[in-house]
Structures are given as C-alpha cells and as structure tokens.
Design a protein around this motif. Structure first.
Motif, short mmCIF file in Angstrom:
data_model
loop_
_atom_site.label_atom_id
_atom_site.label_comp_id
_atom_site.label_asym_id
_atom_site.label_seq_id
_atom_site.Cartn_x
_atom_site.Cartn_y
_atom_site.Cartn_z
N SER A 118 26.10 -33.12 4.64
CA SER A 118 25.49 -34.44 4.76
C SER A 118 26.21 -35.27 5.83
CB SER A 118 25.54 -35.17 3.42
OG SER A 118 24.81 -34.48 2.42
N ASN A 121 25.37 -34.02 9.28
CA ASN A 121 24.04 -34.45 9.69
C ASN A 121 24.04 -35.90 10.17
OD1 ASN A 121 21.57 -32.57 9.34
ND2 ASN A 121 22.90 -32.05 7.62
N THR A 169 14.14 -22.54 3.63
CA THR A 169 13.93 -23.99 3.58
C THR A 169 13.54 -24.43 2.18
OG1 THR A 169 13.20 -24.02 5.89
CG2 THR A 169 12.60 -25.91 4.54
N VAL A 170 12.65 -23.70 1.53
CA VAL A 170 12.21 -24.05 0.18
C VAL A 170 13.39 -23.98 -0.80
CG1 VAL A 170 10.75 -23.37 -1.76
CG2 VAL A 170 9.84 -23.31 0.58
N SER A 173 16.39 -26.57 0.05
CA SER A 173 16.02 -27.97 -0.14
C SER A 173 16.25 -28.39 -1.58
CB SER A 173 14.55 -28.19 0.24
OG SER A 173 14.34 -27.93 1.60
N PHE A 176 20.13 -28.20 -2.44
CA PHE A 176 20.90 -29.24 -1.76
C PHE A 176 20.63 -30.60 -2.38
CE2 PHE A 176 22.10 -32.17 1.54
CZ PHE A 176 23.18 -31.58 2.16
N PHE A 177 19.35 -30.92 -2.57
CA PHE A 177 19.02 -32.24 -3.11
C PHE A 177 19.53 -32.42 -4.53
CE2 PHE A 177 16.35 -35.19 -5.48
CZ PHE A 177 16.51 -36.33 -4.71
#
Length: 221
Positions: A118, A121, A169-170, A173, A176-177
C-alpha cells in the motif's frame, strides 16, 4: 572513502554480516509498515537493532535502498511459498481452490506485506520500478495459474477468455482488501473481515467466487 568495519562483540569476533542484515530488515519491515516510507526513521531502526545508522548505510546504502530491500524480501517470501505449492496431482477446480487458499493464508499471516505494498503504491511503485529485481524474478503463482487454466480450458471446465493475470487479479484483490480494508470496512459495516470466527467462511467464499468466475458463461455482447 574510508571503509566501515563491522562492530565487534566483547569476545573479539565480528558480528555475522548476514545475521545483522536480517535483523535490520526485520526491524525495518516493522518500522516502514508502521510509519510509512516518509515517517520511518533510520535512527529508530538503528536503535532497535543495537547497531548504528552508519552501519545500516554501509549495508544498504541509504533509506531508499533499505526500503527497496524490505520490499524485495517481502515479495521473496511470498514467491517462495508459491514455489512450494504442489497442485499437480489435483484436478483443475481443486487446484485453483488451493492456489486461492495459499494466497489467502499468506496475506493473513503477513499483514506487513499488505501495508508495504500500500505504501509503495502511494509512492507510485517508484522503488520497485527503479530496482526491477522483483519483476525479473517472475511469479510462480502465475506459472501455476497458467498450467491449471490450460488444463481446465482444455477439458471444457473453464471459460476460454480468462488468462492467468485475470485470475491473479481476482484472487489477490479479495485477499489484499480483506487485510488492507479491515478497519475502514469494520467502521462502515460493523464487520471484522479478519475475525477468526469468520475465517473459514471467507476462505471458502474466495474459492467459490473464483470457481464461479472461471465456469460462468460469458454474456453475449
């Protein structure tokens, strides 16, 4: 330039360089994850490792290089876990679930990785882009995904318009979230995403979502 000698212990033997560097990286990981890149202080890291700021610069070159080394190691730990994943004996559906579970488990056990990513980014991935080392090593998870997807698509189980990066990505995501958004999600909806009592629920939900995505018929455009 005058060389810097390693600190000497009372017994007269120099500290083991590898152990010293590992200790610095351990503490630096905690400090960067806690305070962010801008807020972290090399003086604080030095104090907590019982070494000196000068010695940290000797090993790593500076704060920027130290943060890059922390990121590299964090990604390295993840990729080593990916390399150990053995799903060759499983059918495509079970293999994909196992891959998703590995990612779920790793992010849960390494919240510092989530915070570090994070932070990177926020800084536009400038440290990783300048280094390039992480990207060059490749991703074992992507290679495993490609093999599983190919097997599932060949057998007709999985839709043909999904590639390994889509799949990654799926999975990433959600994982991570779940860690990164835990506190804001809890404040907004009153639910703790990392509540141990709900762990298996979310772990199974991830697998269900991924399989549903891979087996869904594509809507006509």
């Amino acid at each position: 330039m005058t060389s810097v000698e390693e600190p000497v212990r009372p017994g007269g033997r120099g500290r083991d360089a590898a152990r010293t560097k590992a200790e610095i990286l351990d503490v630096a990981t905690q400090e960067f994850a806690r305070a962010g890149y801008d807020g972290a202080r090399v003086d604080e890291i030095a104090a907590r490792t019982r070494t000196t700021k000068r010695m940290i610069y000797y090993y790593f070159g500076g704060k920027e290089q130290l943060f890059t080394a922390v990121l590299e190691r964090a990604y390295g730990v993840l990729r080593e876990a990916e390399r150990r994943l053995d799903v060759e004996h499983l059918d495509p559906v079970a293999a994909i679930r196992r891959l998703a579970e590995l990612t779920f488990d790793h992010h849960e056990r390494h919240p510092d990785l989530v915070r570090l990513v994070s932070i990177e980014n926020i800084h536009g991935a400038e440290h990783l882009a300048a280094c390039g080392k992480v990207g060059r090593t490749g991703s074992p998870a992507l290679e495993v995904s490609r093999r599983i997807l190919a097997a599932g698509q060949e057998s007709g189980l999985f839709r043909a318009d999904v590639d390994a990066v889509d799949l990654h990505t799926v999975i990433i995501s959600f994982c991570f979230f779940r860690v990164a958004g835990r506190h804001t999600f809890g404040a907004l909806f009153g639910r703790d995403l990392v509540d141990p009592a709900q762990r298996e629920h979310y772990r199974a939900m991830l697998g269900d979502m991924v399989i549903a995505y891979l087996t869904a018929e594509r809507a006509a455009g």
